[in-house]
Enzyme design. Structure first.
Site, PDB file in Angstrom:
ATOM      1  CB  CYS A  25      41.494  34.001  40.084  1.00 25.96           C
ATOM      2  SG  CYS A  25      43.075  33.125  40.084  1.00 25.96           S
ATOM      3  CD  GLN A  99      45.703  26.278  39.837  1.00 24.51           C
ATOM      4  OE1 GLN A  99      45.383  27.456  39.855  1.00 24.51           O
ATOM      5  NE2 GLN A  99      45.507  25.488  38.780  1.00 24.51           N
ATOM      6  CE1 TYR A 181      49.012  34.168  35.769  1.00 25.45           C
ATOM      7  CE2 TYR A 181      47.836  32.087  35.854  1.00 25.45           C
ATOM      8  CZ  TYR A 181      47.839  33.459  35.708  1.00 25.45           C
ATOM      9  OH  TYR A 181      46.659  34.135  35.505  1.00 25.45           O
ATOM     10  NE  ARG A 228      44.121  23.714  35.064  1.00 27.25           N
ATOM     11  CZ  ARG A 228      42.917  24.307  34.993  1.00 27.25           C
ATOM     12  NH1 ARG A 228      42.806  25.619  35.156  1.00 27.25           N
ATOM     13  NH2 ARG A 228      41.831  23.597  34.778  1.00 27.25           N
TER      14      ARG A 228
END
Length: 359
Positions: A25, A99, A181, A228
């Site tokens: 990020c 992603q 997440y 992932r």
């Protein structure tokens, strides 16, 4: 030829080597739009010898952003902004990947550049977050539990973002189910307190991920799809390697091609002992348990170290992050460290700097 610089073929996609760039990020977008920073940041790694460059966690809906400065793929304008970046990566010999992500209860947080921590208030550009249950990450605002309609909308958003990613020219799609997440929040009993078909048993907690994998696989055609995982929560009573192996087998049955194995991120009270290659044993265990190719990550900083991991059969590819930030030509350097400087393709503009080995 070293293992690290042996090509890898997945479906109809060929990767020139197995030293890849993990998603990182940048917290540098406005309204989800990537810009010149992202273009230069990602294209340089392709020039530096990477086999695959995966763009950062990219939100499938506005409320899925980790921070207000995250990139997105919920509009066609964002798709078009990504297209030049994907083309630049491909033109330099690497495969462009992206992603796809939703931050769940860890969304609407301050950028690390802000000097502040925690949730951004709505009055300052934040929003109400969503999660499997109304259980906050420590120090963050309480999320709203998703209802059935909200879950359906998340599935549709991942599928729509995948369509846009493909149209933008990305050739690998990675579903982000790690680092605390949204999809990881559904998987772990530490954050999922639901008593419906999306909570309780492992099969129920994995239901949303499996629906998303089905949706992404359905639009991906012959392109590789990765997932992932955080292989462990590093916390008592949480998600662990055995769970990762089980769900890894389930996503394999649904057409996932590779598992990108990281760890942690779900709870603040996690206890991790880090060190060189500290997550490689997790990748090795998942590889043995699922039979799928895996990528290893975690303090992998040199060519010989990466070569040893692959030669031992602990992984099929190496995904590095911070080492690429320290040295955007990590791929070129790793080939030299292994005594094979010609294994990585030096740009002709840089050819005069290629190390020569006597003899």
């Amino acid at each position: 030829m070293s293992s690290l610089f042996t090509p890898l073929d997945i479906r109809h996609t060929s990767f020139r080597n197995r030293l890849w760039v993990a998603p990182m990020c940048q917290y540098s977008a406005v309204d989800g739009m990537p810009n010149d920073w992202h273009h230069v940041h990602l294209a340089q790694f392709a020039s530096g010898g990477a086999g695959l460059v995966i763009a950062e966690a990219t939100a499938v809906v506005p409320e899925g952003r980790i921070t207000p400065e995250d990139t997105g793929l919920w509009t066609d304008e964002q798709r078009d902004a990504w297209a030049g970046i994907a083309a630049a990566i491909r033109a330099r010999g690497a495969v462009p990947g992206i992603q796809l992500a939703h931050a769940g209860r860890k969304a609407s947080t301050w950028s690390p550049f802000s000097g502040q921590r925690g949730s951004v208030p709505p009055a300052q550009g934040g929003w109400t977050t969503t999660a499997p249950s109304a259980v906050a990450y420590d120090g963050f605002a309480e999320p709203r539990a998703l209802d059935a309609a909200g879950i359906d909308e998340v599935v549709d958003a991942f599928a729509a973002a995948a369509v846009r990613a493909i149209a933008a020219g990305f050739e690998v799609l990675e579903v982000h189910a790690a680092h605390g997440y949204l999809l990881h929040q559904f998987l772990s009993p530490l954050s999922n307190r639901r008593d419906d078909e999306y909570g309780g048993s492992l099969a129920n907690r994995a239901r949303l991920l499996l629906r998303i994998v089905d949706a992404v696989r359905a639009v991906a055609g012959d392109l590789p799809v990765f997932v992932r995982f955080s292989a462990t929560d590093w916390a008592d009573g949480g998600w662990d390697v055995e769970d990762t192996v089980t769900v890894g087998r389930w996503v394999a049955e649904r057409g996932v091609d590779l598992l990108d194995i990281s760890s942690g991120g779900l709870v603040l009270h996690q206890r991790i002992t880090t060190g060189p290659g500290y997550q490689v044993p997790l990748a090795a265990a998942v590889r043995r348990g699922t039979g799928l190719p895996v990528g290893a990550v975690g303090e992998i900083t040199g060519g010989p170290q990466a070569e040893e991991i692959l030669a031992a059969g602990d992984a099929d590819a190496i995904l590095a992050a911070r080492e690429w930030l320290r040295d955007p030509h990590f791929g070129l350097r790793a080939a030299t460290e292994l005594g094979t400087p010609t294994a990585a393709p030096w740009p002709p503009q840089y050819e005069r700097a290629r190390p020569r080995i006597a003899g």
